[in-house]
Write an enzyme that holds these catalytic residues in place. Sequence first.
Site, PDB file in Angstrom:
ATOM      1  CD  GLU B 122      37.192   1.031 -59.154  1.00  0.00           C
ATOM      2  OE1 GLU B 122      37.826   1.960 -58.608  1.00  0.00           O
ATOM      3  OE2 GLU B 122      36.769   1.106 -60.333  1.00  0.00           O
ATOM      4  CB  SER B 208      21.939  13.638 -45.334  1.00  0.00           C
ATOM      5  OG  SER B 208      21.751  12.400 -45.968  1.00  0.00           O
ATOM      6  CG  HIS B 337      32.797  15.111 -48.868  1.00  0.00           C
ATOM      7  ND1 HIS B 337      32.577  15.105 -47.508  1.00  0.00           N
ATOM      8  CD2 HIS B 337      31.565  15.130 -49.440  1.00  0.00           C
ATOM      9  CE1 HIS B 337      31.269  15.135 -47.281  1.00  0.00           C
ATOM     10  NE2 HIS B 337      30.636  15.147 -48.435  1.00  0.00           N
ATOM     11  CB  SER B 338      31.225  11.695 -51.104  1.00  0.00           C
ATOM     12  OG  SER B 338      30.890  12.660 -52.085  1.00  0.00           O
TER      13      SER B 338
END
Lengths: 361, 446
Positions: B122, B208, B337-338
Amino acid sequence: MAAAARVFIRGAHATLSVPGAGKQSSARSALLKLSPGCSSRLKTQQRHAAHFTFQPEPVTTQYGPTQKMNLFQSITSALDNTLASDPTAVIFGEDVAFGGVFRCTVGLRDKYGKDRVFNTPLCEQGIVGFGIGAAVAGATAIAEIQFADYIFPAFDQIVNEAAKYRYRSGNLFDCGNLTIRAPWGCVGHGSLYHSQSPEAFFAHCPGIKIVIPRGPLEAKGLLLSCIADNNPCLFFEPKILYRAAVEQVPVDSYTIPLSQAEVLQEGSDVTLVAWGTQIHVLKEVANMAQEKLGVSCEVIDLRTILPWDTETICKEECFLNLEAPIARVCGYDTPFPHIFEPFYIPDKWKCFEAIKRMINY
Amino acid sequence: MAAVSGVSRMSGLCFHAARQTAALKALRPMTRRSFRVTAAHQQQPFDSSLEKPQFPGASAEFVDHLEFIQPNVISGIPVYRVMDRQGNIINASEDPQLSKETVLNFYQKMTLLNTMDRILYESQRQGRISFYMTNYGEEGTHIGSAAALESNDLVFGQYREAGVLMYRGFPLDLFMAQCYANADDLGKGRQMPVHYGSKDLNFVTISSPLATQIPQAVGAAYALKRENMNRAVICYFGEGAASEGDAHAGFNFSATLECPLIFFCRNNGYAISTPTNEQYRGDGIAARGPGYGMLSIRVDGNDVFAVYNATKEARRRAVAENQPFLIEAMTYRIGHHSTSDDSSAYRSVDEVNYWDKQDHPISRLRHYMTARDWWSEDDERSWRKQSRKTVMEAFERAERRLKPNPELLFTDVYEEMTPSLDKQRESMFRHIQQYKEHYPVDLYEK
């Protein structure tokens, strides 16, 4: 052509001993008999002599007793010292167990054990990734890539991982214990995939160090510095010097500082900068310039490509004081060719010509 | 006429060749060289009088009919589970019989992670942090495996393993600090959110690029094996990352070099938008293990006890026998996913709802607990309220905190500061001093 002729001769003699070759080699020996021109061609077409003459360092006693060593022996000596003094040190890569394709690790497995000197599967990205992990866990990891030409599968691990490990973790983790060694540079017949000098691909990658020695004495000291250094290091070894370069090298450990260029000879007219094999070319060029042109050349060995010694090379905004543009003498913008190597490499005549044009600018 | 003579000429040549071959066969015993074994690995001396194959590369039997091996994708490797989807133990002997305290801790860690995920997701939507990745649906894989390890086992993760760190005790403040990249971030503000790391908790900082951690985990395990301190390594990755070359490299090295580690694959059905049938055509990741000479198992990743049991046994044997284990935990990525992804673009809401409502690690464990009267509706209500409160408080603290001093842009590139970086640093500060109204200097520590 001479190489092909040699194959013919081998085939002719081997008729009886090589199963399955019988019919073919008798055909080849028949060919040899039919063309008398072949034998005279053999004498005139030798393979091209080396483009440089190795100039050994003077003997030094500052690091203790010395021994005659060639380049690969000086590497073995450095690795021997390391395995002896650091119980966490391990050496790994393709074919290192039996001594390595360039004999750099001969005798080390027998002396220190198979858990410390071992072969890995044939996979460069695995070798470097494995090395990073071992270093992160606290071991002194010395990885060998069989030829610098094959370092590219490991590019991601080197650039995205090893180089950035400390920075991205806020110094919680690092792989400073990692050193990667690889044979480097032209060798007379190496062609596209046994001659490359890939340091430029890594030269702008913050977080790694890149070191290239010009001979056995330098190599051992610089390699020991790389191993001791708490940053991941790439150490490229000029393969054409492995046997050709022989010097008196200290038997014990010693280090030569990284990121420090060395002025090999002072000069007042032109500065010549190189690293590795090319130092020996430029030393000869400096003599030629002095004798034929009366030009005094300063010769500098950069030694560490990254981080490089800007101070020694540039000396405070030196570009303002140059009387001629900088000349880069290097290979052409082609892959490294096989038969055209004598035309491709930046030999002493090309360097000499560049100086000539420079002083007449 | 010409054809007939041609044929006879050809057969004449063939006959000549056949005679040559026979002659060579007679020569062979004389020219055969003896084989000397120099490798540490002892190989059998070759003996062509035996009918068994003598090849150094594989030891097997001969077979005289042509048959291709069928990859077993229809009835593949079975899925090990302890609880059914309603949280009932199926085979009592497989129940790890953990204490009430331990099970409650599992539950609270999974739900705390879930709460933190909701709030941080959020917060990205509201522009407070730049990016976030949730762990919805995979909490069981994190907590089950983390609980089965020792605290000094080394963890290499990918990016969806926050629950492992949470289980080990990483405080909410530090999760938040990393996501906000504030001055408390252990990573000094250098990476995007969810790239956690903790030296104290033996959790190597996330990066990453995918699968790069796999061969690294193998190297670490090798070093730990030499140290002989009873430490293992666990390496997490998704089924997508398992397609990378680094995964193949890591698997092969770990088996060949006999390393004490666990490869833990979270097979959650998607790699961003790519479903598994576009990721691989074989029987998932577990089926690859035997190809590398590795012991492998497939488990129900939404069954925290199955994950726990498999990881516990794998860890015990990996260290005792110095060999790697592959665990493929089947699960489902309930979230996107993100925050940069909207998964409704490639899958139906119904599909997501099935997993959320019918097969969720948190609800299955809750049913197990309520069946034993270890957890009531009141416990649930007060825990939800309390966990939300602690997360919100940490969140507000993290938001108020300043960002790290910009000088930290320049440190830790190398162990030591270099002259050229020092110059760049001075140049940056001079520049900021001159143009300060164009830079957000007040948000950063001085």
